[in-house]
Design a protein around this motif. Structure first.
Motif, short mmCIF file in Angstrom:
data_model
loop_
_atom_site.label_atom_id
_atom_site.label_comp_id
_atom_site.label_asym_id
_atom_site.label_seq_id
_atom_site.Cartn_x
_atom_site.Cartn_y
_atom_site.Cartn_z
N UNK A 71 -7.60 -31.76 -19.63
CA UNK A 71 -7.26 -30.65 -18.74
C UNK A 71 -5.79 -30.30 -18.97
N UNK A 72 -5.19 -29.56 -18.06
CA UNK A 72 -3.79 -29.14 -18.22
C UNK A 72 -2.80 -30.28 -18.23
N UNK A 73 -3.19 -31.45 -17.76
CA UNK A 73 -2.31 -32.63 -17.74
C UNK A 73 -2.55 -33.56 -18.92
N UNK A 74 -3.52 -33.24 -19.77
CA UNK A 74 -3.80 -34.06 -20.94
C UNK A 74 -5.18 -34.67 -20.91
N UNK A 75 -5.36 -35.71 -21.70
CA UNK A 75 -6.67 -36.37 -21.83
C UNK A 75 -6.97 -37.15 -20.56
N UNK A 76 -8.20 -36.99 -20.06
CA UNK A 76 -8.64 -37.79 -18.91
C UNK A 76 -9.84 -38.67 -19.24
N UNK A 77 -10.39 -38.56 -20.45
CA UNK A 77 -11.50 -39.42 -20.80
C UNK A 77 -12.11 -39.07 -22.14
N UNK A 78 -13.20 -39.79 -22.45
CA UNK A 78 -13.92 -39.60 -23.70
C UNK A 78 -15.40 -39.66 -23.41
N UNK A 79 -16.17 -38.92 -24.20
CA UNK A 79 -17.61 -38.91 -24.03
C UNK A 79 -18.31 -39.07 -25.37
N UNK A 80 -19.55 -39.52 -25.29
CA UNK A 80 -20.40 -39.67 -26.47
C UNK A 80 -21.77 -39.11 -26.13
N UNK A 81 -22.34 -38.32 -27.04
CA UNK A 81 -23.67 -37.74 -26.87
C UNK A 81 -24.56 -38.18 -28.03
N UNK A 82 -25.82 -38.46 -27.69
CA UNK A 82 -26.82 -38.79 -28.71
C UNK A 82 -28.17 -38.24 -28.25
N UNK A 83 -28.94 -37.76 -29.21
CA UNK A 83 -30.29 -37.29 -28.89
C UNK A 83 -31.25 -38.46 -28.90
N UNK A 84 -32.12 -38.50 -27.89
CA UNK A 84 -33.15 -39.53 -27.79
C UNK A 84 -34.39 -38.89 -27.21
N UNK A 85 -35.49 -38.98 -27.90
CA UNK A 85 -36.78 -38.38 -27.52
C UNK A 85 -36.58 -37.08 -26.75
N UNK A 86 -36.86 -37.07 -25.44
CA UNK A 86 -36.70 -35.83 -24.67
C UNK A 86 -35.41 -35.81 -23.86
N UNK A 87 -34.48 -36.75 -24.14
CA UNK A 87 -33.22 -36.84 -23.40
C UNK A 87 -32.02 -36.58 -24.28
N UNK A 88 -30.97 -36.08 -23.65
CA UNK A 88 -29.65 -36.06 -24.25
C UNK A 88 -28.89 -37.20 -23.56
#
Length: 120
Positions: free
Chosen positions: A29-46
């Motif tokens: 955000x405007x103050x910098x990094x606040x976290x990290x995320x990871x995404x992966x596809x799995x059957x009918x889910x993200x």
């Protein structure tokens, strides 16, 4: 949107198995990094994993916008659900159900996992 794709995996998410399955993101955000995320596809889910380094009202608003993007991304990929997963080596976080409800998730549950190395 407050995320940008990064490569390689951020150190805070390097514990994930099969790192090649994931797309990694830096959340900011405007103050910098606040976290990290990871995404992966799995059957009918993200599948989504999230690690935060700070939290507050501004981060909450950004995360709610990110959750809207996740729903759109899941639909674009033909997935019916976004599945949020949390891994911790200690104990379940009692704040998890409330936190995920604020993002629009339902059906919160505790899942414990153990891993054993195979013999070579």
């Amino acid at each position: 949107m407050s995320l940008r794709r990064v490569c390689p995996a951020p150190e805070r998410l390097a514990y994930l198995p099969e790192l090649s399955r994931y797309r990694f993101y830096e959340l900011f955000d405007g103050r910098g990094v606040y976290g990290w995320g990871a995404l992966a596809e799995a059957s009918d889910n993200l599948e989504v994993h999230l690690e935060l380094c700070r939290f507050g009202p501004r981060v909450l608003r950004s995360l709610q916008n990110d959750a809207a993007w996740l729903r759109q991304e899941a639909a674009r990929l033909g997935k019916t659900h976004v599945l949020a997963l949390r891994a911790d080596l200690a104990t379940p976080d009692p704040r998890w159900p409330k936190f995920t409800r604020m993002m629009g998730f339902t059906g919160q549950a505790v899942v414990q996992v153990a891993r054993m190395e195979a013999e070579n």
